[in-house]
Design a protein around this motif. Structure first.
Motif, PDB file in Angstrom:
ATOM      1  N   CYS A  74       0.530  -1.463  -0.012  1.00  0.00           N
ATOM      2  CA  CYS A  74       0.394  -0.226   0.425  1.00  0.00           C
ATOM      3  C   CYS A  74       1.070   1.420  -0.319  1.00  0.00           C
ATOM      4  N   ALA A  75       2.094   1.435   0.705  1.00  0.00           N
ATOM      5  CA  ALA A  75       2.893   2.072   0.758  1.00  0.00           C
ATOM      6  C   ALA A  75       3.651   3.121  -0.441  1.00  0.00           C
ATOM      7  N   PHE A  76       4.254   1.307  -1.111  1.00  0.00           N
ATOM      8  CA  PHE A  76       4.727   1.519  -2.627  1.00  0.00           C
ATOM      9  C   PHE A  76       3.568   2.023  -3.627  1.00  0.00           C
ATOM     10  N   LEU A  77       2.518   1.844  -3.889  1.00  0.00           N
ATOM     11  CA  LEU A  77       1.214   2.373  -4.630  1.00  0.00           C
ATOM     12  C   LEU A  77       0.969   3.321  -4.567  1.00  0.00           C
ATOM     13  N   GLY A  78       1.031   4.437  -3.121  1.00  0.00           N
ATOM     14  CA  GLY A  78       0.744   5.512  -2.052  1.00  0.00           C
ATOM     15  C   GLY A  78       1.580   6.232  -2.914  1.00  0.00           C
ATOM     16  N   SER A  79       3.156   6.273  -2.811  1.00  0.00           N
ATOM     17  CA  SER A  79       4.531   7.001  -3.092  1.00  0.00           C
ATOM     18  C   SER A  79       4.526   7.195  -4.913  1.00  0.00           C
ATOM     19  N   CYS A  80       2.899   5.765  -5.822  1.00  0.00           N
ATOM     20  CA  CYS A  80       3.473   6.529  -7.275  1.00  0.00           C
ATOM     21  C   CYS A  80       2.702   7.503  -6.925  1.00  0.00           C
ATOM     22  N   LEU A  81       1.976   8.454  -6.044  1.00  0.00           N
ATOM     23  CA  LEU A  81       1.479   8.716  -6.388  1.00  0.00           C
ATOM     24  C   LEU A  81       2.087  10.416  -6.366  1.00  0.00           C
ATOM     25  N   VAL A  82       3.603  10.771  -5.766  1.00  0.00           N
ATOM     26  CA  VAL A  82       4.227  11.575  -6.118  1.00  0.00           C
ATOM     27  C   VAL A  82       4.342  11.810  -7.907  1.00  0.00           C
ATOM     28  N   PRO A  83       5.131  11.157  -8.529  1.00  0.00           N
ATOM     29  CA  PRO A  83       5.448  10.759  -9.784  1.00  0.00           C
ATOM     30  C   PRO A  83       4.424  10.781 -10.570  1.00  0.00           C
ATOM     31  N   PHE A  84       2.932  10.495 -10.337  1.00  0.00           N
ATOM     32  CA  PHE A  84       2.123  10.293 -11.262  1.00  0.00           C
ATOM     33  C   PHE A  84       1.278  11.935 -11.737  1.00  0.00           C
ATOM     34  N   ALA A  85       1.837  12.871 -10.177  1.00  0.00           N
ATOM     35  CA  ALA A  85       1.111  13.666 -10.469  1.00  0.00           C
ATOM     36  C   ALA A  85       2.402  14.993 -11.272  1.00  0.00           C
ATOM     37  N   TYR A  86       3.501  14.499 -10.828  1.00  0.00           N
ATOM     38  CA  TYR A  86       4.287  15.700 -11.203  1.00  0.00           C
ATOM     39  C   TYR A  86       4.738  15.469 -12.547  1.00  0.00           C
ATOM     40  N   LEU A  87       3.890  14.124 -13.345  1.00  0.00           N
ATOM     41  CA  LEU A  87       4.074  13.943 -14.924  1.00  0.00           C
ATOM     42  C   LEU A  87       3.155  14.173 -15.638  1.00  0.00           C
ATOM     43  N   THR A  88       1.870  14.306 -15.272  1.00  0.00           N
ATOM     44  CA  THR A  88       0.304  14.827 -15.172  1.00  0.00           C
ATOM     45  C   THR A  88       0.804  16.235 -15.870  1.00  0.00           C
ATOM     46  N   VAL A  89       1.460  17.276 -14.431  1.00  0.00           N
ATOM     47  CA  VAL A  89       1.730  18.458 -14.397  1.00  0.00           C
ATOM     48  C   VAL A  89       2.610  19.139 -15.400  1.00  0.00           C
ATOM     49  N   LEU A  90       4.108  18.015 -15.506  1.00  0.00           N
ATOM     50  CA  LEU A  90       5.161  18.300 -16.765  1.00  0.00           C
ATOM     51  C   LEU A  90       3.868  18.496 -17.672  1.00  0.00           C
ATOM     52  N   GLU A  91       3.552  17.645 -18.281  1.00  0.00           N
ATOM     53  CA  GLU A  91       2.770  17.217 -18.994  1.00  0.00           C
ATOM     54  C   GLU A  91       1.362  18.163 -19.801  1.00  0.00           C
ATOM     55  N   LEU A  92       0.914  19.412 -19.122  1.00  0.00           N
ATOM     56  CA  LEU A  92      -0.140  19.641 -18.779  1.00  0.00           C
ATOM     57  C   LEU A  92       0.351  21.067 -18.565  1.00  0.00           C
ATOM     58  N   SER A  93       1.576  21.626 -17.965  1.00  0.00           N
ATOM     59  CA  SER A  93       2.037  22.989 -17.613  1.00  0.00           C
ATOM     60  C   SER A  93       3.502  23.387 -19.013  1.00  0.00           C
ATOM     61  N   LYS A  94       3.857  21.923 -19.271  1.00  0.00           N
ATOM     62  CA  LYS A  94       5.261  21.807 -19.376  1.00  0.00           C
ATOM     63  C   LYS A  94       6.201  22.599 -18.999  1.00  0.00           C
ATOM     64  N   SER A  95       5.682  23.129 -17.362  1.00  0.00           N
ATOM     65  CA  SER A  95       6.924  23.867 -16.575  1.00  0.00           C
ATOM     66  C   SER A  95       7.113  22.488 -15.388  1.00  0.00           C
ATOM     67  N   LEU A  96       8.755  22.562 -15.515  1.00  0.00           N
ATOM     68  CA  LEU A  96       9.464  21.801 -14.396  1.00  0.00           C
ATOM     69  C   LEU A  96       9.191  22.540 -13.075  1.00  0.00           C
ATOM     70  N   PRO A  97       9.313  23.614 -13.288  1.00  0.00           N
ATOM     71  CA  PRO A  97       8.787  24.327 -11.506  1.00  0.00           C
ATOM     72  C   PRO A  97       7.011  23.725 -10.907  1.00  0.00           C
ATOM     73  N   ALA A  98       6.543  23.650 -11.723  1.00  0.00           N
ATOM     74  CA  ALA A  98       5.085  23.741 -12.283  1.00  0.00           C
ATOM     75  C   ALA A  98       4.768  22.206 -10.693  1.00  0.00           C
ATOM     76  N   ALA A  99       5.552  21.319 -11.882  1.00  0.00           N
ATOM     77  CA  ALA A  99       5.439  19.930 -11.762  1.00  0.00           C
ATOM     78  C   ALA A  99       5.713  19.928 -10.395  1.00  0.00           C
ATOM     79  N   LEU A 100       7.368  20.675  -9.834  1.00  0.00           N
ATOM     80  CA  LEU A 100       8.427  19.884  -9.065  1.00  0.00           C
ATOM     81  C   LEU A 100       7.002  20.306  -7.580  1.00  0.00           C
ATOM     82  N   LEU A 101       6.682  21.514  -7.660  1.00  0.00           N
ATOM     83  CA  LEU A 101       5.803  22.170  -6.303  1.00  0.00           C
ATOM     84  C   LEU A 101       4.869  21.278  -6.335  1.00  0.00           C
ATOM     85  N   THR A 102       3.855  20.743  -7.464  1.00  0.00           N
ATOM     86  CA  THR A 102       2.911  19.738  -7.108  1.00  0.00           C
ATOM     87  C   THR A 102       3.799  18.543  -6.819  1.00  0.00           C
ATOM     88  N   ALA A 103       4.470  18.277  -6.980  1.00  0.00           N
ATOM     89  CA  ALA A 103       5.402  16.547  -5.993  1.00  0.00           C
ATOM     90  C   ALA A 103       5.859  17.191  -4.580  1.00  0.00           C
TER      91      ALA A 103
END
Length: 668
Positions: A65-94
């Motif tokens: 469960c902890a492994f799947l929970g920690s996957c949320l961080v890279p998933f959110a990072y990659l989603t925001v990076l894809e939508l905004s094309k902005s590394l700082p926005a993705a990092l802030l989300t992470a």
């Protein structure tokens, strides 16, 4: 807290014991599989929060469960990076998700939430990636992301029914895409048809096939009788090893003179039951009690007789067999007490406007209020009545009411059994339907119940009906701590995971207040900026290329995320079931991604007015850094909520958490 449920259910899978839960099976199956593969033997009782695991190997299940929970961080990072094309926005989300105490607490235990959020975020990421491949349709990467979206949708739906919200999000995105393609005149209708078919295949048929396969595995693994038997029909129970209906032979069709038990079809419905005790003074007529009883008992046995004759002659082996047919008028005589099932216009003990049901008469001799018309749902007059499979309705001939179980528990005088009434309201519900379970008639040949076992499709439909009824039956109990949807975004009240007293090791589910209030402010900011931008574009205001790009990210990317937040939050206002704080966490993931996009856009917009590009870059970087440092410091302050506190409560001035109880409603 909920480990007592989901850990126990993981154990049931390892032991192959059938159980019932209001959620689809995938999450519990994965927990069971993680336990099995990590050497857990399924013997820990999971009785109450705070019990020690001792020698039991629980780490695999929590680790999964902890492994799947920690996957949320890279998933959110990659989603925001894809939508905004902005590394700082993705990092802030992470950073927001890494340092949120709520996400950590929810992910480190044996719970369904991290598994649900893993598939949910996987679906959102796959959808966004697929949208990025829109310029090269039918390429390998396009098919990969489209199929992966479908797989994740099946996963989200297979863990909890709230996975429907992400299905709705992907569905709306797909409709928008197809509408866009339809307006593209350079695209032939044949090509549009291919696009439509690809989406039907990957986003409807593939998830449905996987979802159905989960249930096939679920029923194949859980083949032994267990605590969930009583929630399901007699026909379903006959398949479970160890159930008293397993490998049993009974006569197939009902005949006069047969001795039967009748089970109510409501969820966890009891057997029609009577006993020598009478209704007390002041509760209807002082006649013999008739109830619904959840357990097997000799007092559940009834003899089917003709309404107009004594059936003593039917017990004669030489007399011909006469089958009971749909539409017949019958009498039901209680085998142990020889009184007839009876109703009259006295009020039922608990349910107002329903009639009382009693046992009446001596040795089967009663009156016209003992006559019942037996009918089978969906059958024509004259059809035979089948054991287990026929759904029976008993209509009282004199008053026209229908025999049913109200589901209400009688007081001590009724031995805390379930009330049986005769309802004048002719609405067809499981409460007013029955099936014949046990059937004894020496004059009829027996058949194996295997012949009557339901098909997989019938089992699938039944399990969904039971889950839906179970969900709608989850009403708040007296003095139970529940929360309201408006509490959630403001972090109004947390949830005790473990420990209550000063001597306990206490874990408290509460979002990092700084992060949650930042998310709340960001939603307001986003709406303000989005409306201003839309109005400016509508009025034809000339924007620089950079501002055009920012407005595109804000309206398209931010719009998708906002829609996700609304879909995962607003439906809870319409739900009648009991709600808890942890129901907001899927929506919280969307609001965290929106915070990343909003602040990135806002800082870029504000620093764009600075004369020097170097100064602008520094101011922009400084703004992001300040936000990250505030988030990290707030985590340093509140981290004991996730990792456990011991000693005085926060209301005590000597507690290390005393200064952090910013709201009176926080109970840590």
């Amino acid at each position: 807290w909920d480990e007592t449920h989901f850990g126990k259910m993981g154990s049931y899978y390892i032991n192959r014991t059938f159980f019932f839960d209001v959620h689809p099976p995938l999450g519990k199956m994965l927990i069971g599989l993680a336990g099995y593969l990590s050497g857990y033997d399924g013997t820990f009782p999971f009785q109450k929060p705070g019990d020690r695991y001792e020698q039991h190997n629980y780490v695999g299940m929590r680790g999964f469960c902890a492994f799947l929970g920690s996957c949320l961080v890279p998933f959110a990072y990659l989603t925001v990076l894809e939508l905004s094309k902005s590394l700082p926005a993705a990092l802030l989300t992470a950073f927001i998700l890494v340092f949120d105490t709520g996400c950590i607490t929810l992910s480190q235990y044996i719970l369904l939430d991290p598994i649900l959020m893993f598939f949910l975020m996987g679906a959102v990421l796959s959808m966004v990636k697929c949208n990025t491949c829109a310029d090269r349709p039918f390429s390998t990467s396009w098919w990969f992301w489209l199929s992966l979206t479908g797989v994740n949708l099946a996963g989200a739906m297979g863990v909890k029914f709230v996975g429907l919200f992400v299905v709705l999000l992907v569905g709306l995105n797909t409709v928008y895409d197809l509408w866009d393609l339809l307006g593209n005149l350079s695209l032939s209708l044949v090509m549009f048809g291919r696009h439509l078919l690809a989406r039907v295949l990957c986003l409807i048929l593939l998830p449905l096939a996987l979802y159905t396969a989960m249930f096939a595995v679920h029923f194949a693994v859980l083949n032994k009788s267990g605590p969930g038997d009583g929630f399901f029909s007699s026909a379903f129970q006959s398949q479970l090893i160890g159930n008293n209906l397993h490998n049993v032979s009974v006569p197939e069709y009902l005949a006069y003179g047969s001795v039967v038990t009748m089970k109510n079809l409501r969820m966890a419905g009891g057997y029609l039951h009577s006993h020598w005790h009478l209704y007390p003074e002041g509760v209807g007529a002082r006649q013999q009690q008739v109830t619904a009883y959840l357990h097997k008992d000799l007092n559940n046995l009834w003899i089917i007789k003709k309404h107009d004759s004594n059936t003593a002659d039917l017990s004669d082996p030489s007399s011909p067999v006469e089958f009971v047919r749909h539409g017949d008028i019958i009498r039901l005589e209680h085998k142990e007490t020889s009184r007839n099932l009876h109703s009259h216009q006295h009020e039922a003990p608990l349910t107002r406007k329903h009639f009382q049901v009693t046992g009446y008469g001596i040795n089967g001799t009663g009156d016209a209020n003992d006559f019942w018309r037996i009918e089978v749902v969906g059958r024509k007059t004259g059809k035979l009545i089948k054991v287990l499979r026929s759904q029976i309705r008993l209509t009282h001939v004199a008053t026209g009411c229908i025999l049913g179980s109200s589901g209400k528990t009688l007081p001590k005088w009724g031995w805390e059994q379930v009330e049986v009434t005769c309802t004048p309201y002719l609405k067809e519900t499981p409460n007013s339907l029955w099936n014949v379970e046990d059937h004894i008639n020496p004059k009829l040949p027996n058949i194996s119940l295997d012949v009557l076992k339901p098909s997989f499709v019938e089992i699938l439909l039944e399990s969904h009906m039971v889950m839906i009824r179970g969900n709608s039956g989850l009403k708040p109990k007296d003095n139970e701590v529940t929360s309201k949807p408006w509490h959630w975004p403001i972090n109004y009240q947390g949830l005790r995971f473990s420990g209550v007293n000063e001597t306990d090791y206490r874990v408290y589910l509460l979002g990092n207040p700084v992060i949650w209030w930042l998310n709340l402010v960001s939603i307001g900011l986003y709406l303000l900026i989005a409306i201003s931008t839309t109005v400016a574009l509508k009025r034809g205001v000339q924007l620089t290329s950079q501002l055009k790009e920012l407005s595109q990210v804000l309206l398209r990317g931010g719009g998708q995320i906002t829609l996700g937040w609304l879909l995962h939050y607003l439906p809870f206002f319409m739900m009648g079931r009991v709600l808890y704080f942890h129901h907001y966490f899927p929506a919280m993931l969307f609001s965290s991604m929106l915070t990343g996009i909003t602040w990135d856009t806002l800082l870029k917009f504000c620093t764009g007015f600075l004369s020097s590009s170097t100064t602008a870059r520094k101011a922009y970087g400084g703004g992001i850094l300040v936000l990250v440092l505030i988030i990290m410091y707030s985590f340093y302050l509140f981290h004991p909520l996730s990792y456990g506190m011991i000693g005085p409560m926060a209301s005590d001035p000597s507690s290390p958490m005393a200064g952090l109880r910013w709201m009176d409603s926080w109970e840590f």
